[in-house]
Motif scaffolding. Sequence first.
Motif, PDB file in Angstrom:
ATOM      1  N   LEU A  92       2.481  -8.886  -4.365  1.00  0.00           N
ATOM      2  CA  LEU A  92       3.364  -9.475  -3.359  1.00  0.00           C
ATOM      3  C   LEU A  92       2.951  -8.930  -2.002  1.00  0.00           C
ATOM      4  O   LEU A  92       2.751  -7.721  -1.853  1.00  0.00           O
ATOM      5  CB  LEU A  92       4.802  -9.061  -3.672  1.00  0.00           C
ATOM      6  N   ILE A  93       2.783  -9.804  -1.046  1.00  0.00           N
ATOM      7  CA  ILE A  93       2.301  -9.394   0.277  1.00  0.00           C
ATOM      8  C   ILE A  93       3.232  -9.974   1.329  1.00  0.00           C
ATOM      9  O   ILE A  93       3.660 -11.127   1.215  1.00  0.00           O
ATOM     10  CB  ILE A  93       0.863  -9.928   0.507  1.00  0.00           C
ATOM     11  N   SER A  94       3.570  -9.167   2.334  1.00  0.00           N
ATOM     12  CA  SER A  94       4.261  -9.740   3.485  1.00  0.00           C
ATOM     13  C   SER A  94       3.485  -9.416   4.744  1.00  0.00           C
ATOM     14  O   SER A  94       2.821  -8.379   4.836  1.00  0.00           O
ATOM     15  CB  SER A  94       5.708  -9.261   3.582  1.00  0.00           C
ATOM     16  N   HIS A  96       4.086  -9.686   9.037  1.00  0.00           N
ATOM     17  CA  HIS A  96       4.984 -10.090  10.117  1.00  0.00           C
ATOM     18  C   HIS A  96       4.467  -9.607  11.453  1.00  0.00           C
ATOM     19  O   HIS A  96       3.729  -8.635  11.544  1.00  0.00           O
ATOM     20  CB  HIS A  96       6.421  -9.619   9.869  1.00  0.00           C
ATOM     21  N   HIS A 137       5.603 -14.463   3.482  1.00  0.00           N
ATOM     22  CA  HIS A 137       5.599 -13.828   2.160  1.00  0.00           C
ATOM     23  C   HIS A 137       4.640 -14.585   1.251  1.00  0.00           C
ATOM     24  O   HIS A 137       4.711 -15.817   1.180  1.00  0.00           O
ATOM     25  CB  HIS A 137       6.993 -13.860   1.530  1.00  0.00           C
ATOM     26  N   GLU A 139       2.880 -14.541  -2.752  1.00  0.00           N
ATOM     27  CA  GLU A 139       2.743 -13.969  -4.098  1.00  0.00           C
ATOM     28  C   GLU A 139       1.467 -14.554  -4.684  1.00  0.00           C
ATOM     29  O   GLU A 139       1.176 -15.736  -4.470  1.00  0.00           O
ATOM     30  CB  GLU A 139       3.906 -14.375  -4.996  1.00  0.00           C
ATOM     31  N   GLN A 163       1.946  -6.524  11.205  1.00  0.00           N
ATOM     32  CA  GLN A 163       2.261  -5.507  10.203  1.00  0.00           C
ATOM     33  C   GLN A 163       2.157  -6.151   8.817  1.00  0.00           C
ATOM     34  O   GLN A 163       2.543  -7.322   8.666  1.00  0.00           O
ATOM     35  CB  GLN A 163       3.698  -5.005  10.375  1.00  0.00           C
ATOM     36  N   THR A 164       1.687  -5.389   7.861  1.00  0.00           N
ATOM     37  CA  THR A 164       1.592  -5.956   6.517  1.00  0.00           C
ATOM     38  C   THR A 164       2.143  -4.978   5.476  1.00  0.00           C
ATOM     39  O   THR A 164       2.187  -3.769   5.718  1.00  0.00           O
ATOM     40  CB  THR A 164       0.126  -6.267   6.131  1.00  0.00           C
ATOM     41  N   HIS A 165       2.593  -5.506   4.376  1.00  0.00           N
ATOM     42  CA  HIS A 165       3.031  -4.704   3.228  1.00  0.00           C
ATOM     43  C   HIS A 165       2.433  -5.337   1.983  1.00  0.00           C
ATOM     44  O   HIS A 165       2.370  -6.564   1.896  1.00  0.00           O
ATOM     45  CB  HIS A 165       4.543  -4.713   3.071  1.00  0.00           C
ATOM     46  N   ILE A 166       2.065  -4.497   1.045  1.00  0.00           N
ATOM     47  CA  ILE A 166       1.547  -5.039  -0.220  1.00  0.00           C
ATOM     48  C   ILE A 166       2.108  -4.209  -1.362  1.00  0.00           C
ATOM     49  O   ILE A 166       2.191  -2.983  -1.261  1.00  0.00           O
ATOM     50  CB  ILE A 166       0.004  -5.066  -0.234  1.00  0.00           C
ATOM     51  N   ASN A 167       2.556  -4.860  -2.399  1.00  0.00           N
ATOM     52  CA  ASN A 167       3.060  -4.171  -3.578  1.00  0.00           C
ATOM     53  C   ASN A 167       2.615  -4.899  -4.836  1.00  0.00           C
ATOM     54  O   ASN A 167       2.708  -6.124  -4.901  1.00  0.00           O
ATOM     55  CB  ASN A 167       4.595  -4.165  -3.604  1.00  0.00           C
TER      56      ASN A 167
ATOM     57  N   ASN B 158      11.622 -12.682  -1.119  1.00  0.00           N
ATOM     58  CA  ASN B 158      11.653 -11.517  -0.205  1.00  0.00           C
ATOM     59  C   ASN B 158      12.190 -10.212  -0.768  1.00  0.00           C
ATOM     60  O   ASN B 158      12.693  -9.400  -0.009  1.00  0.00           O
ATOM     61  CB  ASN B 158      12.491 -11.813   1.045  1.00  0.00           C
ATOM     62  N   LEU B 160      10.881  -7.542  -3.229  1.00  0.00           N
ATOM     63  CA  LEU B 160      10.275  -6.603  -4.180  1.00  0.00           C
ATOM     64  C   LEU B 160       9.600  -5.398  -3.538  1.00  0.00           C
ATOM     65  O   LEU B 160       8.912  -4.661  -4.217  1.00  0.00           O
ATOM     66  CB  LEU B 160       9.225  -7.341  -5.018  1.00  0.00           C
ATOM     67  N   PHE B 161       9.797  -5.204  -2.231  1.00  0.00           N
ATOM     68  CA  PHE B 161       9.059  -4.117  -1.587  1.00  0.00           C
ATOM     69  C   PHE B 161       9.764  -2.792  -1.767  1.00  0.00           C
ATOM     70  O   PHE B 161      10.956  -2.668  -1.546  1.00  0.00           O
ATOM     71  CB  PHE B 161       8.826  -4.429  -0.112  1.00  0.00           C
ATOM     72  N   LYS B 162       8.976  -1.804  -2.141  1.00  0.00           N
ATOM     73  CA  LYS B 162       9.552  -0.489  -2.416  1.00  0.00           C
ATOM     74  C   LYS B 162       9.675   0.294  -1.117  1.00  0.00           C
ATOM     75  O   LYS B 162       8.908   0.109  -0.193  1.00  0.00           O
ATOM     76  CB  LYS B 162       8.669   0.257  -3.402  1.00  0.00           C
ATOM     77  N   VAL B 165       6.772   2.071   0.769  1.00  0.00           N
ATOM     78  CA  VAL B 165       5.847   1.249   1.556  1.00  0.00           C
ATOM     79  C   VAL B 165       6.411   1.029   2.948  1.00  0.00           C
ATOM     80  O   VAL B 165       5.691   1.055   3.927  1.00  0.00           O
ATOM     81  CB  VAL B 165       5.562  -0.086   0.847  1.00  0.00           C
ATOM     82  N   LYS B 168       5.611   4.066   4.946  1.00  0.00           N
ATOM     83  CA  LYS B 168       4.210   4.061   5.393  1.00  0.00           C
ATOM     84  C   LYS B 168       4.079   3.190   6.642  1.00  0.00           C
ATOM     85  O   LYS B 168       3.471   3.566   7.641  1.00  0.00           O
ATOM     86  CB  LYS B 168       3.332   3.493   4.268  1.00  0.00           C
ATOM     87  N   SER B 169       4.742   2.028   6.576  1.00  0.00           N
ATOM     88  CA  SER B 169       4.661   1.094   7.682  1.00  0.00           C
ATOM     89  C   SER B 169       5.369   1.659   8.913  1.00  0.00           C
ATOM     90  O   SER B 169       4.887   1.535  10.021  1.00  0.00           O
ATOM     91  CB  SER B 169       5.296  -0.220   7.268  1.00  0.00           C
ATOM     92  N   LYS B 172       3.289   3.898  10.797  1.00  0.00           N
ATOM     93  CA  LYS B 172       2.245   3.174  11.530  1.00  0.00           C
ATOM     94  C   LYS B 172       2.796   2.618  12.838  1.00  0.00           C
ATOM     95  O   LYS B 172       2.149   2.608  13.855  1.00  0.00           O
ATOM     96  CB  LYS B 172       1.779   1.989  10.680  1.00  0.00           C
ATOM     97  N   GLU B 173       4.057   2.130  12.735  1.00  0.00           N
ATOM     98  CA  GLU B 173       4.648   1.462  13.890  1.00  0.00           C
ATOM     99  C   GLU B 173       5.009   2.449  14.995  1.00  0.00           C
ATOM    100  O   GLU B 173       5.029   2.112  16.163  1.00  0.00           O
ATOM    101  CB  GLU B 173       5.914   0.710  13.468  1.00  0.00           C
TER     102      GLU B 173
END
Lengths: 174, 174
Positions: A92-94, A96, A137, A139, A163-167, B158, B160-162, B165, B168-169, B172-173
């Motif tokens: 799953l990647i977001s 923004h 978002h 998947e 900014q990105t997030h990946i899980n 929207n 599932l992000f832990k 993470v 971590k972001s 960065k910000e």
Amino acid sequence: MNTWYMATFVGKDRSGIVARVTNALFEGGCNLGEASMTRLGGNFTIMMMVSFEGTEEELRENIGPVCKEFDLRSHVDKINGELHRHTEPDVLISVHGADRAGIVAAATGVLAEAGLNILNLETDVGGKEERPVYVMHLEGIAERGVDALEKALEILEEEQGVQTHINPIDTLIG
Amino acid sequence: MAILKILEYPNPLLKQVSKPVEIFDETLQAFIADLEETMDAGPGATGIAAPQVGRFERILYIDASMMKRKVKNHGRMVLINPVIVNQEGSEVGREGCLSVPDYTGNVIRATKITLQTQDAEGVEHTFQMEGFEARLVQHEMDHLDGMLFLDRLVNRRNGLFKRKVYKKSASKES
């Protein structure tokens, strides 16, 4: 034997559209498969798998009155109705950032190169009119592993200022 | 040993509440062996509950070590009359079920649990579990009370992000 069609409807959103459209299909002898409705910028959109034993023309006749009533544009295509064969995403990647042209193309471009097979994509524009924020978002299946996608996202962050997030998605079966 | 038949939704038997195990005899040991074999035969399964095979007693078989990605776990274990005596945190994760083929959805579960349980001989144990393994136990324990993950679904969008993470972001910000 019934044929599967993909029926799509687009128009200005009003309450009651889904109920009336699906009722028209049911009364016309259709059976629904999977469907996805969403509002995009205040516009009503829905895609539905429709199983129907009549012709494409007869299906269009069934939905004609309700399309007229709600001023909807519709589109009907014959499809392969492949139910019971879901593909599970494993990542799953977001993404923004401040909205500007080219974010989706840049993000999906680097991710495709790094082995992402996209299964779902949703994007929204939020924030204020003078300062729009873009949120995406995704998947998908990391065909070359999550590490390759992480590296691609680092490049994307630098190049696009997002900014990105990946899980990983650890789907439990029990 | 035998692979047992899995009850599938919407079979109403899956809504039945299971009874505690009181007799730890050879019949129970034989059933546990069958339950293990049935779990191993289920595609991608890391756990199974006795009521899924039509035996309405509080027996689970789990093995979180079989996850593709490595997660903290206690390996292969049989849990009899399990009780969650403490729980902490909550997170969204993706779940599927041997009793609900070809569908997965997001479910909120406690992140950490303290589990009191008996083993195959009736000896009491206490385990601290977290993450995927804690989710697995909660999913399987629901079966003992006639609940399926379908009864706990939250929106797939929207969620599932832990938290780690986000941290971590955030760094960065800043």
